[in-house]
Design an enzyme around this catalytic site. Structure first.
Site, PDB file in Angstrom:
ATOM      1  N   ASP A 112       0.830  -1.207   0.000  1.00 50.91           N
ATOM      2  CA  ASP A 112       0.000   0.000   0.000  1.00 50.91           C
ATOM      3  C   ASP A 112       0.866   1.258   0.000  1.00 50.91           C
ATOM      4  O   ASP A 112       0.444   2.312  -0.463  1.00 50.91           O
ATOM      5  CB  ASP A 112      -0.891   0.048   1.250  1.00 50.91           C
ATOM      6  CG  ASP A 112      -1.826  -1.142   1.322  1.00 50.91           C
ATOM      7  OD1 ASP A 112      -1.744  -2.012   0.438  1.00 50.91           O
ATOM      8  OD2 ASP A 112      -2.625  -1.217   2.274  1.00 50.91           O
ATOM      9  N   ASP A 202      -2.292   5.854  -2.947  1.00 50.43           N
ATOM     10  CA  ASP A 202      -1.686   4.718  -2.263  1.00 50.43           C
ATOM     11  C   ASP A 202      -0.924   3.936  -3.328  1.00 50.43           C
ATOM     12  O   ASP A 202      -1.363   3.860  -4.483  1.00 50.43           O
ATOM     13  CB  ASP A 202      -2.764   3.803  -1.666  1.00 50.43           C
ATOM     14  CG  ASP A 202      -3.227   4.240  -0.280  1.00 50.43           C
ATOM     15  OD1 ASP A 202      -2.937   5.378   0.125  1.00 50.43           O
ATOM     16  OD2 ASP A 202      -3.900   3.428   0.393  1.00 50.43           O
ATOM     17  N   HIS A 250      -7.269   0.233  -4.075  1.00 48.35           N
ATOM     18  CA  HIS A 250      -6.211  -0.727  -4.401  1.00 48.35           C
ATOM     19  C   HIS A 250      -6.642  -1.637  -5.548  1.00 48.35           C
ATOM     20  O   HIS A 250      -7.719  -2.200  -5.536  1.00 48.35           O
ATOM     21  CB  HIS A 250      -5.788  -1.549  -3.175  1.00 48.35           C
ATOM     22  CG  HIS A 250      -5.283  -0.670  -2.084  1.00 48.35           C
ATOM     23  ND1 HIS A 250      -5.063  -1.116  -0.805  1.00 48.35           N
ATOM     24  CD2 HIS A 250      -4.957   0.647  -2.074  1.00 48.35           C
ATOM     25  CE1 HIS A 250      -4.620  -0.118  -0.054  1.00 48.35           C
ATOM     26  NE2 HIS A 250      -4.562   0.968  -0.802  1.00 48.35           N
ATOM     27  N   ASP A 252      -5.030  -4.422  -6.765  1.00 51.66           N
ATOM     28  CA  ASP A 252      -4.429  -5.749  -6.907  1.00 51.66           C
ATOM     29  C   ASP A 252      -5.391  -6.913  -6.678  1.00 51.66           C
ATOM     30  O   ASP A 252      -4.971  -8.061  -6.526  1.00 51.66           O
ATOM     31  CB  ASP A 252      -3.142  -5.885  -6.070  1.00 51.66           C
ATOM     32  CG  ASP A 252      -3.310  -5.426  -4.637  1.00 51.66           C
ATOM     33  OD1 ASP A 252      -4.422  -5.035  -4.250  1.00 51.66           O
ATOM     34  OD2 ASP A 252      -2.307  -5.457  -3.890  1.00 51.66           O
ATOM     35  N   ARG A 269     -15.501  -6.715 -11.873  1.00 52.34           N
ATOM     36  CA  ARG A 269     -15.049  -5.312 -11.918  1.00 52.34           C
ATOM     37  C   ARG A 269     -14.556  -4.989 -13.330  1.00 52.34           C
ATOM     38  O   ARG A 269     -13.357  -4.864 -13.568  1.00 52.34           O
ATOM     39  CB  ARG A 269     -13.918  -5.097 -10.923  1.00 52.34           C
ATOM     40  CG  ARG A 269     -14.353  -5.313  -9.495  1.00 52.34           C
ATOM     41  CD  ARG A 269     -13.190  -5.095  -8.568  1.00 52.34           C
ATOM     42  NE  ARG A 269     -13.528  -5.484  -7.217  1.00 52.34           N
ATOM     43  CZ  ARG A 269     -12.639  -5.702  -6.264  1.00 52.34           C
ATOM     44  NH1 ARG A 269     -11.345  -5.575  -6.527  1.00 52.34           N
ATOM     45  NH2 ARG A 269     -13.026  -6.040  -5.052  1.00 52.34           N
ATOM     46  N   SER A 305     -12.364  -7.394   0.110  1.00 53.44           N
ATOM     47  CA  SER A 305     -13.429  -8.153  -0.526  1.00 53.44           C
ATOM     48  C   SER A 305     -13.075  -9.645  -0.589  1.00 53.44           C
ATOM     49  O   SER A 305     -11.987 -10.054  -0.187  1.00 53.44           O
ATOM     50  CB  SER A 305     -13.633  -7.641  -1.948  1.00 53.44           C
ATOM     51  OG  SER A 305     -12.557  -8.073  -2.757  1.00 53.44           O
ATOM     52  N   CYS A 357      -0.542  -7.813  -1.408  1.00 55.16           N
ATOM     53  CA  CYS A 357      -0.583  -6.703  -0.447  1.00 55.16           C
ATOM     54  C   CYS A 357       0.528  -6.811   0.586  1.00 55.16           C
ATOM     55  O   CYS A 357       1.097  -5.801   1.004  1.00 55.16           O
ATOM     56  CB  CYS A 357      -1.898  -6.709   0.340  1.00 55.16           C
ATOM     57  SG  CYS A 357      -3.366  -6.953  -0.621  1.00 55.16           S
TER      58      CYS A 357
END
Ligand code: ARG
Length: 379
Positions: A112, A202, A250, A252, A269, A305, A357
């Site tokens: 991040d 970020d 984010h 990724d 998405r 998520s 992450c």
């Protein structure tokens, strides 16, 4: 021991070149952070009704720490040098001349915060007050790299003020009052929490593919942040992207390049910046879609998520680390010729994400290359 494995060279141009040196974060001491304009947590069933803050339950933290240590050991066994950040007391109140914030967050996800592009590691601005000082956890490492690698560019984006002017007024209150349809309308308008007062981004809203860098406009990254990145990397093509997703932050778990010419997309998405498809297609990239997770629901106290199944770490163009229970992703990657390294990691999800992450690249062997020689007008 790791020192002998790889001397200090800072360099990484993309997400897939052979990984030789990496930072793996730490889950110890992570906080359910104190409320701030940008963040409100609510896990009443686990003892954290809205407004309550404090360390994650000890037992959860312990399990996450074990899985992260195990992940670090797996990487080391493969000859990759692993460094870890220095913990701070995340329960402490922090302040600047502009504000007081009653707690910090933690340092599980270095992705991040740290952006490695070529020989520079850049500390992102960040956009939460609770994460404003998180860079201090990585300073001992970056200072060391600075001494050891004469070519290392030790970079930091302008620290933001994060006054009330950096956030749209009552953004969350308005969002929470919207119908489903109105929310999707806001998604189309790419109308997120940060104002354009100052550059904000970020590092995890950035995906590196050699000369091309994709940056997602999100709840933590604004247009000014993306503009700042384009000016900072004048020899790169910075593409602003956005996707069909509620409150994105984010990238990724949205698009994951696996190697030159192959990219994993999140099937729900879809890119709203349609030219992104065009760019991949014009340059003969194969787009594959991530399968659904094996989980039937999110882990407790998790703000990420269920798409952490695609938050994988590419070790080299033939080898990839995947969460150990995610058979469907493993099978897909196996079909595309990858050796898959299973890594148990779902105890870490509540602390801020998955395998991508939890890491930040220090050195990936390879040069700057152009994977998209055929550009798309206006993108
Ligand atoms: N918004 C993403 C999701 O929940 C977050 C993934 C976490 N990524 C990270 N670098 N911390 O799907």
């Amino acid at each position: 021991m790791s020192e002998e494995t790889q001397k200090t060279i800072v360099s990484a141009w993309n997400e897939w070149d052979p990984l030789k040196h990496v930072i793996v974060g730490r889950a110890d001491g992570t906080m359910v952070q104190a409320p701030e304009i940008a963040v409100q947590r609510e896990w009443t069933d686990y003892g954290f009704p809205q407004g309550k803050y404090g360390p994650y339950p000890e037992e959860m933290t312990q399990k996450a720490v074990e899985q992260m240590d195990n992940f670090a050991a797996i990487l080391e066994k493969r000859g990759i040098r692993v460094d870890r950040p220095t913990l701070l007391d995340f329960t402490q109140t922090v302040q600047t001349p502009d504000w007081v914030q009653e707690s910090m967050f933690g340092c599980m996800p270095p992705r991040d915060l740290l952006l490695t592009v070529g020989n520079e590691m850049l500390e992102a601005t960040m956009s939460y007050r609770s994460r404003w000082y998180e860079y201090l956890c990585y300073r001992p490492l970056l200072e060391k790299y600075f001494k050891e690698d004469p070519n290392f560019l030790f970079g930091s984006a302008p620290k933001p003020r994060l006054t009330e002017e950096s956030y749209k007024k009552d953004w969350w209150k308005i969002w929470n009052s919207l119908s489903e349809e109105e929310k999707w309308q806001k998604v189309e308008e790419v109308d997120w929490l940060p104002t354009e007062k100052e550059p904000l981004f970020d590092a995890a809203d950035v995906i590196r593919c050699g000369k091309d860098i994709f940056v997602q406009k999100s709840m933590v990254t604004n247009d000014a942040g993306i503009d700042w990145l384009q000016r900072h990397y004048p020899n790169h093509r910075v593409h602003k992207v956005w996707y069909k997703e509620h409150t994105p932050w984010h990238m990724d778990t949205t698009i994951v390049p696996l190697r030159a010419g192959l990219v994993l997309f999140n099937p729900v998405r879809t890119p709203l910046q349609k030219k992104q498809y065009e760019l991949f297609e014009k340059n003969d990239w194969e787009i594959i879609e991530a399968p659904a997770t094996v989980l039937d629901k999110k882990r407790p106290m998790t703000f990420c998520s269920i798409w952490l199944n695609m938050n994988l770490l590419v070790l080299d163009p033939k080898t990839v680390c995947v969460e150990a229970s995610e058979k469907p992703v493993m099978e897909l990657l196996d079909k595309h010729g990858f050796d898959v390294v299973p890594v148990p990691f779902y105890e870490v999800s509540p602390f801020g994400g998955g395998l991508h992450c939890a890491t930040a690249d220090v050195y990936r062997e390879g040069e700057l290359e152009d994977y998209f020689p055929n550009q798309v007008e206006g993108f």
